[in-house]
Enzyme design. Structure first.
Site, PDB file in Angstrom:
ATOM      1  N   GLY A 128     -31.981  10.623  38.997  1.00 21.10           N
ATOM      2  CA  GLY A 128     -33.359  10.884  38.620  1.00 21.10           C
ATOM      3  C   GLY A 128     -34.046   9.574  38.302  1.00 21.10           C
ATOM      4  O   GLY A 128     -33.405   8.516  38.256  1.00 21.10           O
ATOM      5  N   GLY A 129     -35.329   9.652  38.086  1.00 22.30           N
ATOM      6  CA  GLY A 129     -36.099   8.469  37.729  1.00 22.30           C
ATOM      7  C   GLY A 129     -35.940   8.128  36.259  1.00 22.30           C
ATOM      8  O   GLY A 129     -35.287   8.850  35.502  1.00 22.30           O
ATOM      9  N   ALA A 130     -36.546   7.037  35.848  1.00 20.74           N
ATOM     10  CA  ALA A 130     -36.529   6.640  34.439  1.00 20.74           C
ATOM     11  C   ALA A 130     -37.204   7.722  33.606  1.00 20.74           C
ATOM     12  O   ALA A 130     -38.252   8.243  33.981  1.00 20.74           O
ATOM     13  CB  ALA A 130     -37.254   5.302  34.270  1.00 20.74           C
TER      14      ALA A 130
ATOM     15  N   LYS B 224     -32.268  12.902  32.937  1.00 19.53           N
ATOM     16  CA  LYS B 224     -30.928  12.939  33.551  1.00 19.53           C
ATOM     17  C   LYS B 224     -29.819  12.696  32.533  1.00 19.53           C
ATOM     18  O   LYS B 224     -28.799  13.373  32.554  1.00 19.53           O
ATOM     19  CB  LYS B 224     -30.827  11.967  34.724  1.00 19.53           C
ATOM     20  CG  LYS B 224     -31.024  10.512  34.367  1.00 19.53           C
ATOM     21  CD  LYS B 224     -31.224   9.650  35.594  1.00 19.53           C
ATOM     22  CE  LYS B 224     -31.532   8.228  35.191  1.00 19.53           C
ATOM     23  NZ  LYS B 224     -32.750   8.093  34.398  1.00 19.53           N
ATOM     24  N   SER B 225     -29.991  11.743  31.631  1.00 19.56           N
ATOM     25  CA  SER B 225     -28.963  11.466  30.630  1.00 19.56           C
ATOM     26  C   SER B 225     -28.797  12.644  29.678  1.00 19.56           C
ATOM     27  O   SER B 225     -27.669  13.022  29.335  1.00 19.56           O
ATOM     28  CB  SER B 225     -29.297  10.204  29.842  1.00 19.56           C
ATOM     29  OG  SER B 225     -29.282   9.075  30.692  1.00 19.56           O
TER      30      SER B 225
ATOM     31  N   HIS C 263     -29.584   5.327  21.063  1.00 22.86           N
ATOM     32  CA  HIS C 263     -28.798   6.248  21.894  1.00 22.86           C
ATOM     33  C   HIS C 263     -27.482   6.607  21.213  1.00 22.86           C
ATOM     34  O   HIS C 263     -27.062   7.762  21.209  1.00 22.86           O
ATOM     35  CB  HIS C 263     -28.515   5.635  23.271  1.00 22.86           C
ATOM     36  CG  HIS C 263     -29.678   5.689  24.199  1.00 22.86           C
ATOM     37  ND1 HIS C 263     -30.209   6.864  24.669  1.00 22.86           N
ATOM     38  CD2 HIS C 263     -30.416   4.699  24.757  1.00 22.86           C
ATOM     39  CE1 HIS C 263     -31.221   6.602  25.467  1.00 22.86           C
ATOM     40  NE2 HIS C 263     -31.376   5.292  25.536  1.00 22.86           N
TER      41      HIS C 263
ATOM     42  N   ASP D 243     -23.101   6.291  31.727  1.00 22.27           N
ATOM     43  CA  ASP D 243     -24.545   6.082  31.701  1.00 22.27           C
ATOM     44  C   ASP D 243     -24.826   4.586  31.586  1.00 22.27           C
ATOM     45  O   ASP D 243     -24.596   4.016  30.536  1.00 22.27           O
ATOM     46  CB  ASP D 243     -25.136   6.839  30.518  1.00 22.27           C
ATOM     47  CG  ASP D 243     -26.635   7.059  30.628  1.00 22.27           C
ATOM     48  OD1 ASP D 243     -27.240   6.607  31.622  1.00 22.27           O
ATOM     49  OD2 ASP D 243     -27.206   7.686  29.725  1.00 22.27           O
TER      50      ASP D 243
END
Length: 172
Positions: A8-10, A14-15, A53, A86
């Protein structure tokens, strides 16, 4: 064992999707959660992002840093692990900055993914949807990422594309 490539894009989600899926798998089937991270804190903003994160994941997750030798990190996994990597595009950036051969590294990564003894989610930025970059370095990066994604898409059981937080299953 299921291996999943999440593209996916930024800021596409997705994460979060990969993390949620891994946590769900661990709740239902057991297993130790591990996040294999590839980011390097080159500046204060990136260091803060990495810390945020890590805090967001909480104490359930073991963090493994693999800025360059990602295949070795995968080879150290056990059947008891539930893993998110990731992200692959940061890993490719690290290789380029270290002037390492991306194709050789990609060969090793694909082989390691094929031998993974546990559920595995691989997160990566899809960078090939925009215009052709104007400089050679950016084109080399985009092309390397695209080739890696194609190879991994063939090697894994499932491929998911994420846009605006919504998953689209491409394979599996």
């Amino acid at each position: 064992m299921t291996t999943t490539l999440v593209l996916g894009g930024a800021r596409s989600g997705k994460s979060a999707l990969a993390q949620t899926a891994a946590e769900s798998h661990a709740r239902e089937h057991g297993g130790r959660l591990a996040m294999i991270v590839t980011a390097q804190p080159f500046d204060d903003e990136m260091a803060a992002r990495i810390a945020r994160h890590r805090e967001d994941r909480g104490g359930l997750w073991r963090t493994v840093e693999a800025t360059h030798d990602l295949p070795a990190a995968l080879e150290n996994l056990t059947a008891d692990d539930v893993v998110v990597v990731d992200c692959l595009t940061l890993w490719l950036s690290n290789l380029m900055l270290a002037e390492q051969d991306m194709e050789t590294a990609a060969d090793a990564l694909v082989a390691a993914v094929g031998k993974a003894p546990c559920p595995l989610w691989l997160v990566s930025n899809e960078v090939g949807l925009g215009i052709v970059p104007e400089n050679a370095l950016a084109r080399r990066f985009r092309d390397g990422a695209g080739r890696l994604h194609q190879r991994l898409a063939k090697a894994v059981e499932r491929v998911i594309f994420v846009a605006a937080g919504l998953p689209l299953t491409l394979k599996g």
